[in-house]
Structures are given as structure tokens and as C-alpha cells.
Motif scaffolding. Structure first.
Motif, short mmCIF file in Angstrom:
data_model
loop_
_atom_site.label_atom_id
_atom_site.label_comp_id
_atom_site.label_asym_id
_atom_site.label_seq_id
_atom_site.Cartn_x
_atom_site.Cartn_y
_atom_site.Cartn_z
N LEU A 53 0.85 -1.21 0.00
CA LEU A 53 0.00 0.00 0.00
C LEU A 53 0.88 1.25 0.00
CD1 LEU A 53 -2.65 -1.10 2.63
CD2 LEU A 53 -3.20 -0.29 0.33
N ALA A 65 0.93 -1.91 7.35
CA ALA A 65 0.00 -1.09 6.56
C ALA A 65 -1.16 -1.95 6.05
CB ALA A 65 0.73 -0.43 5.40
N THR A 66 -0.84 -3.12 5.49
CA THR A 66 -1.89 -3.99 4.95
C THR A 66 -2.80 -4.51 6.06
OG1 THR A 66 -0.52 -4.66 3.07
CG2 THR A 66 -2.29 -6.18 3.72
N LEU A 126 -5.08 -1.78 7.48
CA LEU A 126 -6.27 -1.49 6.68
C LEU A 126 -7.34 -2.58 6.88
CD1 LEU A 126 -7.59 0.44 4.67
CD2 LEU A 126 -6.50 -0.86 2.81
N GLU A 172 -9.09 -1.77 9.97
CA GLU A 172 -10.05 -0.67 9.80
C GLU A 172 -11.37 -1.18 9.23
OE1 GLU A 172 -6.80 2.54 8.32
OE2 GLU A 172 -8.91 3.05 7.92
N LEU A 190 -8.70 -6.96 -0.81
CA LEU A 190 -8.48 -5.69 -0.10
C LEU A 190 -8.16 -4.55 -1.07
CD1 LEU A 190 -8.24 -4.25 2.65
CD2 LEU A 190 -5.81 -4.87 2.65
N LYS A 191 -7.21 -4.81 -1.99
CA LYS A 191 -6.67 -3.72 -2.84
C LYS A 191 -6.59 -4.20 -4.29
CE LYS A 191 -2.24 -3.13 -3.41
NZ LYS A 191 -2.07 -2.91 -4.88
N VAL A 224 -10.27 -1.15 -2.16
CA VAL A 224 -9.60 0.14 -2.35
C VAL A 224 -8.82 0.05 -3.66
CG1 VAL A 224 -9.39 0.51 0.15
CG2 VAL A 224 -7.43 -0.39 -1.14
N GLY A 278 -5.02 3.19 -2.77
CA GLY A 278 -5.62 3.19 -1.44
C GLY A 278 -6.93 3.96 -1.33
N ARG A 287 -10.74 4.43 -1.21
CA ARG A 287 -11.80 3.48 -0.87
C ARG A 287 -12.95 3.54 -1.87
NH1 ARG A 287 -11.63 3.74 5.74
NH2 ARG A 287 -9.34 3.55 5.80
N PHE A 317 -16.26 -0.92 0.38
CA PHE A 317 -15.47 -0.96 1.63
C PHE A 317 -16.40 -0.66 2.81
CE2 PHE A 317 -11.30 -0.63 3.77
CZ PHE A 317 -11.65 -0.01 4.96
N ARG A 319 -17.51 -3.03 5.94
CA ARG A 319 -17.15 -2.55 7.29
C ARG A 319 -18.40 -2.48 8.17
NH1 ARG A 319 -15.62 3.09 6.76
NH2 ARG A 319 -17.87 3.14 6.58
#
Ligand code: GCU
Length: 610
Positions: free
Chosen positions: A298, A312-313, A316, A319, A563-564, A586, A590, A592, A596, A600
Motif C-alpha cells: 500500500l 499497513a496492509t 487497513l 479498519e 483488499l486492494k 480500495v 488506497g 476506498r 469498503f 465494514r
């Protein structure tokens, strides 16, 4: 040939010098450097009359660790050989042994020190080490590595994958110094019995038979054992540690000592098991709120590596409200499992037995055994790792099932403490028949009968948890359209609207993890929620698939794809894909997408209701 089965577990706790930084490199598209030019000798022209058709001193540099694709545009889609050279000063120390440790080299690597071959390795995502004690000399030494990222039909994986074969020395290269006899590998975990710890230790060296002590100071627990003639010993420690969990990722300092060698690790203690269709963590049923992730950073272009990328991964994912991450489709950097241990995330780890594999080739089976062995050998003491996955979307044939059942047996032998799984296609033919009935009923203006999708696959008897890659809102509609004279948008809408009435059954009775699901969207592209590639459409697929999965009695976890957005050379749609797979929550930078928030919010609802 040099021993390539030697392991240095917990290498970052040893005495090492990192060889990170600039390495000289030469591109060798026709792979003639070794046989013809003898690049591995790293020679310099000593006299004007000497003909040498290569030269590292005059070459450019690549940064290691790091893939070559994102460092030199000539290498972006390159699949072939690149030669690396690094000089270093390390005089041999009497009574010590010296090793080069590679976190990974994708895909094939051959290593020379001062012109002498010291090792080779096949497999792009697992560590290997080469002993160089005999090759070191006072003053300058040079290490030359030949890396080839081509994959053939007998490899693991083959060339045909939906991810980029980032090539090169993609992870750390360390110069490690160890005592003459050292602790090569060890295992420490809760014992099956009510309380207590158990494990084993393996020494390597001339004095491998001798005393070893294992201690957990915070538990005031210590044991001493004698290794056998092969350097191996089992041990058990009477103790009852606090359990590791996502809510409380409790780690203990563990100290092992054998002769001159001491090594310290941070280990969490937890149990993971299946009971009926439940997954139990520390004896309690758990639902795995997950996400899938490729090993792409990311923070910078290309292959992820090191603790910052890992945090970082996983940050996220946290989150998102995840307590679980599927590290697809190959072993990620060791820092991922160590960060997950600290941050409290459960992990699914896998080797790249992906799509079409040479199931009848003994060498291919040996490659798979080697890779699962190297992965388990590296991460066996990481509490976060709860699942070893054997394969992804493989054909339901007798050859595949024979191959995977042997691999399952081997994995259980190496590590009986974790669960096995596989990400399966499911019964696509049956699935399409059901969706066709839904689409035709809708076209005739009537409600279809509620559908039951049965997930059975002979590999289910060899694994503990069934993984299923589900794409009702994406691929299957496109396949159906080719068989019906109903407009594709109508088919999609019919399938999406019917999903909440579809019941998924797992005849084996085992827990079900939906190991992939979702849809593609270009971040920032907005429109009607029946228009593919819009964020609105992707968000709608997420809402509908979650409603459908609520009907699956065995549903115990999910790791949506993905995720990405990630680089995928087979994704060709200009302006939307441009060699990126767009199923990320994302974008590659990154940003969103609406989905996402959908996931969440769902995880927040599940967490607050559990
Ligand atoms: C497959 C496969 C993934 C791929 C994904 C997709 O299920 O497992 O590797 O990227 O679907 O098509 O996007």
C-alpha cells in the motif's frame, strides 16, 4: 549438491548483517550468462587483451529487497534471467558458521560466493539459506545470484496466474553468523492435554547431540532436555499461559539455549480446532470476519516486503473490522505473520497450487511438499496462523484429489496443530443450472423456486474447513448469457435479486469459509447499480452476497476478494483494468470504494451482535 534443507528458524533474532541496498544487475534475456559468459565468476578485465563479455562494475543497480518489475521499465513485464552481484567484507570467524539467508527469490535462484556455487532454490515465496563458511575469505567477497522468474507447466505455480510474477530478490538477504552447532528449528505450542506446553528442537552441527534448555521466564517455566544423535529432542513444560486471541494478542518471551547458541522468540499460545461445523478458538466458536490480500504494498509500487508494508496492509484490514486475513495465493513475507501475532489477526496461509497444475508429475508434487514444508517450517510458531491452505480453484479430477490428499497427509505430519483448508470452485455445473432456472423464471415474470447449492468435492474429506470461491454476482451471469437469449443485464439482476433466497449446503458438515467473493469496480466510476464496473454495482453485489450467506448453516467465515486492486497481466480492458484486477475494496492508491463501507458496516453489526 549442497544441503538445501537446512533451516534457520527465527532468523531476525540471530546475529546477522543485512545485505539490503544496491546490488549490481545484468539482464540476460536468452539465459546464456552462466554457460557462455560465465557471469557467476564475477571477473574483471585484468589486461587490455582480455575478452570478458559482461561486467558488474559497469552495471546499474537494483534495490534489494524489491521486485525488478517496478525498478526498471525494461523489466516491467519481463520473464527471464537477471543476474545480481553484491560485494561485502566478512572475514571468517574461527568456530563460527556463516550463511546467506534469502527471504525469497522469485522463482528460481542459483547462488555463488567468490565464484563457487553454494546453493540453488526453486519456489518464489519461501526462505532458503546457503552455508558459505568455506567460501569466505579476508577482505572483499562477492555474492552472485542468478534469478529466473519464468514458470513452466510443471512448476508451482505455473505461468498462468491472475497475478504478476514479480521477479527478483523480493525479500531480505541476510549474512548470518551462527555457532558451530546451533538451534536450527524448534516448535512450541499448547499441548493437546488440558494444560501445558510441548514442542521439539532440532540442532545442526558437530555437537548436535547435547543439552538444550527451553524457558518462558514470565511463566517461571523452564525445561532441559538432551537431543538424540540426530540433534532432535521433544519436550513438555507444565504451565498454563494466558491464551492468545485477536482481542488479547498475548505474546510470551521464549528462550532456547544449546551450547553456544541462544535464541529468543515472541510466541502466543492458543488452540484452534473444528467441532462439527464450528471453528473453535481457545474452545469458543468464532466467526472469521476476513478479507483476502495479495502481497502488494500500500506504500510503494510492487511486491510488499518488511514490517512497514505488513503493518499497513493488516492495519487497513483492521479498519475494515476484520479479525482474519487470507494471505493469497502464496506464502507472504515472514513479517506478515509476526505483525499479525502482535496486532491480533488470524491468518490463512497458502502455497500456490493454483488452477492448472501438473497433478501427475512426481517432481511437481515434490515441489509442493517442499514449499508447504518451508512455509510451515518458517511460521509454525506464529499464533496468528490458524489455517494452511493446500490449493486454489483446482479441477475436481482423481489426479488432483490424489495429489492434494498426499499433500494434506504431509502437512498434517509436519504440523498436527493447525487446520487444513482449500479454496474450491464448488459444483459450477450445478450452480449454473440453478441460476439458469432463476434467470428463465424471471424472464417469464414468475418467482423461481428457492435454490439449494450443494458444495461437495472429494477433497473435503482430507481437509478440516471447506473454502469456497463464490462469484454469483460477477462471472456466472456472464457465462449464463452465452447460453440464453436473455439480455445480460436482466440475467444479472435476476441472479442478484434471487441470491438472498439461495441456500448453501455443505454435505461434509464441515465449517464453510467463503474464501473469495465480490465484483470489480473502477474507483471513482459511478452509475446505476446494475452497471458493471461502477462502485454502485460492486456495493450491491456485496450486500446481496452477505444476505445469501446468512442462509448457509455452515457459514463460519469470509475473506472477500480483495483488499486492494492488484497488478494482473491478464486483465486487458483499457480505461478500466489496464493490467489491474479491479475487485479491490480500495484502488491501487488506497482510495476506498463504496463496497469498503458495506463490508465494514456488516462486520461492525456482526461484531456488536456476537
Ligand atoms: C479467482 C482466483 C483469483 C482471481 C479472482 C478473479 O477466484 O482465485 O486469483 O484473481 O478469481 O477472477 O478476480
Amino acid at each position: 549438491m549442497r544441503r538445501m534443507d537446512l533451516r534457520i528458524a527465527n532468523v531476525y533474532a540471530r546475529s546477522f548483517e543485512s545485505l539490503e541496498g544496491d546490488w549490481k544487475y545484468l539482464i540476460d534475456p536468452y539465459d546464456r550468462g552462466e554457460a557462455t559468459s560465465r557471469v557467476q565468476e564475477d571477473r574483471r578485465r585484468e589486461s587490455p587483451g582480455e575478452l570478458i563479455e559482461y561486467g558488474f562494475d559497469e552495471a546499474d543497480s537494483l534495490s534489494v529487497p524489491g521486485d525488478w518489475n517496478t525498478q526498471d521499465e525494461r523489466l516491467f513485464f519481463y520473464e527471464g534471467v537477471v543476474w545480481y552481484r553484491r560485494e561485502f567484507e566478512r572475514a571468517p570467524v574461527k568456530g563460527k558458521r556463516h550463511f546467506l539467508y534469502f527471504g525469497a527469490a522469485n522463482y528460481r535462484a542459483r547462488v555463488w560466493v567468490n565464484g563457487e556455487q553454494v546453493g540453488e532454490h526453486v519456489g518464489g515465496y519461501t526462505p532458503f539459506c546457503c552455508e558459505i563458511t568455506a567460501q569466505l575469505r579476508d577482505g572483499r567477497s562477492s555474492v552472485v545470484v542468478k534469478v529466473d522468474n519464468r514458470h513452466g507447466d510443471d512448476d508451482v505455480p505455473t505461468r498462468i496466474t491472475d497475478w504478476m510474477h514479480y521477479g527478483g530478490l523480493t525479500r531480505d538477504v541476510l549474512l548470518v553468523e551462527l555457532p558451530g552447532t546451533f538451534i536450527s528449528e524448534y516448535a512450541l505450542h499448547l499441548s493437546d492435554a488440558a494444560a501445558g506446553l510441548e514442542g521439539w528442537v532440532r540442532l545442526d552441527g558437530p555437537d548436535a547431540s547435547g543439552p538444550v534448555s527451553v524457558g518462558v521466564p514470565e511463566l517461571d517455566a523452564r525445561v532441559s532436555v538432551e537431543t538424540d544423535a540426530t540433534g532432535f529432542a521433544r519436550f513438555s513444560i507444565d504451565s498454563d499461559p494466558e491464551r492468545w486471541s485477536p482481542e488479547q494478542p498475548r505474546l510470551y518471551g521464549v528462550e532456547l539455549q544449546a551450547g553456544q547458541d541462544r535464541v529468543r522468540d515472541e510466541v502466543g499460545f492458543r488452540s484452534i480446532e473444528v467441532r462439527g461445523s464450528d471453528i473453535l478458538l481457545n474452545g469458543e466458536p468464532i466467526f472469521l470476519r476476513g478479507i483476502s490480500a495479495h502481497e502488494e504494498s500500500l506504500l510503494h509500487p510492487g511486491r510488499a516486503f518488511g514490517p512497514e508494508d505488513a503493518e499497513a496492509t493488516l492495519g487497513l484490514a483492521r479498519e475494515l473490522g476484520a479479525n482474519f486475513v487470507r494471505l493469497a495465493h502464496y506464502p507472504h513475507d515472514e513479517h506478515m505473520a509476526r505483525a499479525a501475532d502482535r496486532m491480533g489477526l488470524l491468518l490463512w496461509e497458502e502455497i500456490p497450487l493454483y488452477w492448472g497444475i501438473a497433478w501427475e508429475n512426481e517432481d511437481t508434487l515434490e515441489l509442493a511438499r517442499q514449499q508447504i514444508g518451508e512455509l510451515i517450517g518458517r511460521d509454525r510458531n506464529r499464533a496468528s496462523v490458524v489455517l494452511w491452505s493446500l490449493s486454489n480453484e483446482t479441477p475436481n479430477t482423481p489426479e488432483r484429489t490424489a495429489f492434494l490428499s498426499e499433500l494434506a497427509r504431509h502437512a498434517r505430519e509436519l504440523d498436527p496443530t493447525r487446520l487444513l483448508t482449500s479454496a474450491l470452485f464448488g459444483n459450477v455445473g450445478e450452480l449454473l443450472r440453478q441460476l439458469r432456472a432463476i434467470a428463465e423464471a424471471s424472464a417469464e415474470g414468475r418467482d423461481a423456486e428457492p435454490s439449494v447449492l450443494v458444495l461437495d468435492d472429494p477433497i473435503a474429506e482430507h481437509i478440516d474447513v471447506v473454502g469456497w470461491n463464490e462469484y454469483l454476482g460477477w462471472y456466472y451471469s456472464a457465462i449464463l448469457v452465452r447460453r440464453l437469449d436473455i439480455p445480460e443485464g436482466d440475467v444479472r439482476n435476476a441472479v442478484l435479486e434471487a441470491m438472498p433466497r439461495i441456500r448453501i449446503e455443505v454435505p461434509s458438515g464441515k465449517p464453510l469459509i467463503v474464501s473469495e467473493c465480490g465484483a470489480g469496480a473502477k474507483q471513482g466510476l459511478h452509475g446505476a447499480d446494475d452497471e458493471v464496473w461502477t462502485e454502485e454495482y460492486q456495493a450491491r453485489v456485496y450486500r446481496q452476497q452477505l444476505l445469501m450467506l446468512e442462509n448457509a448453516p455452515n457459514w463460519r467465515g469470509i475473506s472477500p476478494w480483495i483488499l486492494k486492486d492488484f497488478r494482473a497481466p491478464m486483465r486487458l480492458l483499457p480505461g478500466v483494468q489496464d493490467h489491474w484486477n479491479r475487485k479491490g475494496l480500495v484502488s491501487e492508491t488506497g482510495e476506498r470504494k463504496q463496497a469498503f463501507g458495506v463490508l465494514r458496516d456488516y462486520y461492525e453489526k456482526r461484531r456488536s451482535s456476537s
